[in-house]
Design a protein around this motif. Sequence first.
Motif, short mmCIF file in Angstrom:
data_model
loop_
_atom_site.label_atom_id
_atom_site.label_comp_id
_atom_site.label_asym_id
_atom_site.label_seq_id
_atom_site.Cartn_x
_atom_site.Cartn_y
_atom_site.Cartn_z
N ARG A 108 -9.93 5.42 3.65
CA ARG A 108 -10.03 5.74 4.35
C ARG A 108 -11.23 6.59 4.93
O ARG A 108 -11.81 5.79 5.96
N PRO A 155 -6.62 -1.10 10.53
CA PRO A 155 -5.55 0.13 9.97
C PRO A 155 -5.00 0.38 9.60
O PRO A 155 -5.32 -0.29 8.24
N SER A 156 -4.59 1.91 9.63
CA SER A 156 -4.02 2.40 8.42
C SER A 156 -3.20 2.36 7.11
O SER A 156 -3.02 2.70 6.13
N GLU A 157 -2.53 1.62 8.21
CA GLU A 157 -0.80 0.65 7.52
C GLU A 157 -1.79 -0.03 6.12
O GLU A 157 -0.78 -0.38 4.74
N LEU A 158 -3.06 -0.09 6.22
CA LEU A 158 -3.76 -1.76 5.09
C LEU A 158 -4.50 -0.68 3.81
O LEU A 158 -5.23 -1.17 2.87
N TRP A 159 -4.51 0.74 4.13
CA TRP A 159 -5.00 1.70 3.04
C TRP A 159 -4.18 1.50 2.24
O TRP A 159 -3.02 1.72 1.83
N TRP A 160 -4.81 2.11 0.66
CA TRP A 160 -3.84 1.63 -0.58
C TRP A 160 -2.82 3.02 -0.20
O TRP A 160 -3.17 3.75 0.00
N ASN A 161 -1.33 3.15 -0.78
CA ASN A 161 -0.95 3.51 -1.15
C ASN A 161 -0.42 4.56 -2.68
O ASN A 161 -0.99 3.17 -3.45
N GLN A 197 1.40 0.98 -5.06
CA GLN A 197 0.47 0.27 -4.53
C GLN A 197 -1.22 0.82 -5.67
O GLN A 197 -1.02 -0.39 -6.72
N ASP A 238 -1.73 -11.38 1.79
CA ASP A 238 -1.01 -10.99 1.75
C ASP A 238 0.02 -11.39 0.79
O ASP A 238 0.65 -10.90 0.14
N ASN A 292 1.02 -8.33 -0.48
CA ASN A 292 0.62 -6.80 0.13
C ASN A 292 0.10 -5.88 -0.39
O ASN A 292 0.08 -4.41 -0.16
#
Length: 225
Positions: free
Chosen positions: A35, A43-49, A52, A94, A99
Amino acid sequence: MFRQSLYVILDGKPRLVTLRNYTIEDTEALIDIQRDCFPPPFPSELWWNAEQIANHARIFPEGALCAEMEGVLIGSMTALIIQTDAYEKHLPWDKATDNGYIRTHHPDGDTLYVVDISVRPDYRKCGIGKVMMQAMYAVVVHLGLKRLLGGARMPGYGRAAAQYSIEQYVEGIMEGKWHDPVVSFLLRCGRTPVAIVPDYLEDEESRNNGLLMEWRNPFITNCRR
């Protein structure tokens, strides 16, 4: 597993940094690094979750490294192993990394592929990124792999895109005409350009381009192009 303590100079003072493998217990701190490092328009959706990060720690813990200073995580670097054919195909991010879930990891491959490197902005001038990169070079040597490979963002290209092609931009960097925050940093770390990959990663500043750059294991001389 990897663990190393060394000093870096921050604000004119030596500060002790520990490089180690990260685990699922570091999940919240790792997402916070993402962050901090990749604000909009990234894109925030490419931050780690969390899924992952759990995969990184479970599937290939040797490729999950972080930098810690005074109990605070200030940087991270993640990698997986790919096969030679994937190296030669110049896959987009990706496809190479699934991804970021790294289910494309091949323990029998010969190339360590960088998924991500992130350093908190307040610590970027004290060499944290470089020492993490050197730690990954040590992983390459330790595992007997041929090379480290990874795609570089080119955030400086956005300012030049109206006048220059991406090929001209990269040529300009290599001729010393321009400085790119990512590519120039990797050159200082010993990485060598391999190929430009269009649509490498969703990244407005780079116009979605990536520059594959490698570091070859100096103890293995029979690398293929």
